[in-house]
Design an enzyme around this catalytic site. Structure first.
Site, PDB file in Angstrom:
ATOM      1  N   ASN A   1      -9.421 -10.324  20.308  1.00 39.00           N
ATOM      2  CA  ASN A   1      -9.739  -9.257  19.348  1.00 39.00           C
ATOM      3  C   ASN A   1      -9.318  -7.867  19.840  1.00 39.00           C
ATOM      4  O   ASN A   1     -10.012  -6.871  19.618  1.00 39.00           O
ATOM      5  CB  ASN A   1     -11.235  -9.255  19.027  1.00 39.00           C
ATOM      6  CG  ASN A   1     -11.640 -10.446  18.168  1.00 39.00           C
ATOM      7  OD1 ASN A   1     -10.829 -11.307  17.855  1.00 39.00           O
ATOM      8  ND2 ASN A   1     -12.899 -10.493  17.806  1.00 39.00           N
TER       9      ASN A   1
ATOM     10  N   ARG B   1     -11.334 -23.685  18.316  1.00 39.22           N
ATOM     11  CA  ARG B   1     -12.549 -24.077  17.612  1.00 39.22           C
ATOM     12  C   ARG B   1     -12.328 -25.386  16.853  1.00 39.22           C
ATOM     13  O   ARG B   1     -11.205 -25.870  16.747  1.00 39.22           O
ATOM     14  CB  ARG B   1     -12.975 -22.948  16.675  1.00 39.22           C
ATOM     15  CG  ARG B   1     -13.468 -21.720  17.428  1.00 39.22           C
ATOM     16  CD  ARG B   1     -13.670 -20.513  16.530  1.00 39.22           C
ATOM     17  NE  ARG B   1     -12.410 -19.979  16.031  1.00 39.22           N
ATOM     18  CZ  ARG B   1     -12.310 -18.832  15.359  1.00 39.22           C
ATOM     19  NH1 ARG B   1     -13.390 -18.117  15.124  1.00 39.22           N
ATOM     20  NH2 ARG B   1     -11.129 -18.409  14.936  1.00 39.22           N
TER      21      ARG B   1
END
Length: 440
Positions: free
Chosen positions: A168, A303
């Protein structure tokens, strides 16, 4: 470079290509461990053993730092950090004069206070609120937001979660901000910012894998965070920052020559990693995955719904980065032409992804629409694939659970920008012959 053979078929249990089929199950990423390092070629093991020792030593030091603070201040648990959304990043587009103003300096002091003992920064922290308190956490809570009970997540360490990450735009944003402030204020006032910047550079060098990649989190915490991370441009942002530092221009003019030279070498190693990890199918280069295994460079998962695959967005931005390099060699030129050919092959026309009332996102026919690309493509067949919370892999987005279908960006047009830039670039960079490409 990574060459796809039977690995993908085994990992995904590929079923016959039938619309609406569940074609496999996502496989969890492997961490970097001493046992896995012991399985590497003998000549590669010393560098990786040294890296693991450095990571483990730093993790112990980081944990001790916070534990000592808690004891010193009589705290039973660490204090929460001010939480910030991804969009509330530090401002890097103000005028040069603004970075010398009191508000800019106040924020810079907050940034310095949230630098981890290792020299990095975490994510999800609002750097405009207040300084980190003694015994305070270094991270916000965005790292674990929206995870379900069945979701893959890295092993968490009590009071020490995602402390120091390239995800991020963390790390690179803080370093850029501090550099801008350092170049605006007088030397004495800017000293703490320059010192924090240099500690951040040391963090980047320490986290750099022997093969040129960077993990998502350092010190290593296991799980998919150990993978070389192209996702959200984590590694690309790092290389671009190092490239600017190496030149020593503008706000980076204060960086000492030895650090600039080390940054330049890190950039070269990073580019080599990008080229080596480009996915090759049947002797031809294609593009990249979001994550690549740190030791094998094979595509790997993150994920539950992010599986080993060919990824469009990050690959397009990697391609654009390579196109902007001065004096590219044959390997780089071949890599770019191959990525462009793959994007041309996999573009989707006559469809669009729209929100249809309560049904949510749906992929529907739309004559004249496009081109768009799927987020993920199956390695080998190049068909779009989609992941769900339960780790199932589908060949139709419309078959996903409503939560995942609506909660993720499954299609975009980022590669179109890369292809438009490529149309000009290729005029001065003709492709290598097939014989030369085969030898790369």
């Amino acid at each position: 470079m990574y060459r796809t053979k039977i690995y993908f078929l085994i990992a995904f249990g590929v079923a016959p290509i039938v619309s609406g089929a569940i074609i496999g199950t996502n496989i969890s990423a492997l961490p970097v461990t001493a046992k896995r390092v012991a399985g590497l070629p003998v000549e590669q093991q010393p560098a990786w053993k040294k890296y693991l020792e450095r990571s483990e030593r730093q993790l112990r030091e980081d944990q001790s730092f916070l534990a000592n603070e808690l004891r010193k201040h009589g705290l039973k648990e660490s204090l929460p950090a001010p939480k910030g959304q991804r969009e509330s990043r530090l401002s890097l587009r103000q005028s040069a004069e603004w970075y010398g103003q009191p508000e800019a300096l106040r924020i810079a002091d907050i940034v310095v206070s949230f630098q981890t003992p290792a020299g990095g920064w975490s994510k999800g922290v609002d750097n405009t609120k207040h300084r980190r308190a003694p015994g305070g956490q270094f991270y916000g809570d965005l790292s674990v937001m929206r995870l379900g009970k069945s979701d893959d997540a890295p092993p968490t360490i009590s009071e020490w979660n995602y402390n120091g990450t390239f995800d991020n735009s963390a790390m690179t944003t803080q370093l850029r901000y501090l550099a801008k402030v350092s170049g605006t204020v007088e030397a004495k006032r800017g000293q703490p910012y320059r010192a924090a910047f240099m500690r951040g550079m040391d963090y980047i060098f320490a986290a750099h894998y022997p093969n040129g990649g960077w993990p998502q989190v350092w010190p290593l915490q296991g799980g998919y965070n150990d993978a070389i991370t192209y996702n959200d441009d984590a590694m690309l942002n790092t290389i671009q920052l190092l490239s600017e530092v190496a030149k020593g221009e503008s706000e980076f003019s204060f960086v000492p020559k030895p650090t600039r030279e080390r940054a330049a070498k890190s950039v070269q190693r990073g580019i080599e990693c990008i080229l080596k990890s480009q996915i090759v199918v049947k002797g031809r280069r294609t593009v990249w995955c979001q994550q690549h295994d740190a030791l094998t460079l094979e595509p790997t998962s993150a994920r539950n719904y992010e599986m080993p695959s060919q990824c469009d967005s990050e690959s397009a931005r990697l391609m654009m980065f390579l196109m902007r390099l001065p004096d590219p060699d044959t390997k780089i030129i071949t890599s770019i032409h191959a990525a462009a050919a793959w994007f041309e092959k996999t573009k989707l026309l006559g469809v669009e992804c729209k929100v249809l009332g309560e049904e949510g996102k749906k992929l529907i026919p739309s004559p004249g629409a496009g081109p768009i690309w799927a987020r993920y493509y199956e390695i080998g067949s190049d068909r779009p694939i989609f992941g769900d919370r339960d780790k199932t892999i589908h060949d139709d987005m419309n078959d996903l659970s409503k939560e995942r279908r609506n909660g993720y960006g499954w299609f975009n047009d980022t590669p179109q920008q890369a292809l438009e830039e490529y149309a000009l670039w290729k005029k001065t960079h003709p492709p290598a012959t097939r014989q030369k490409e085969a030898r790369l």
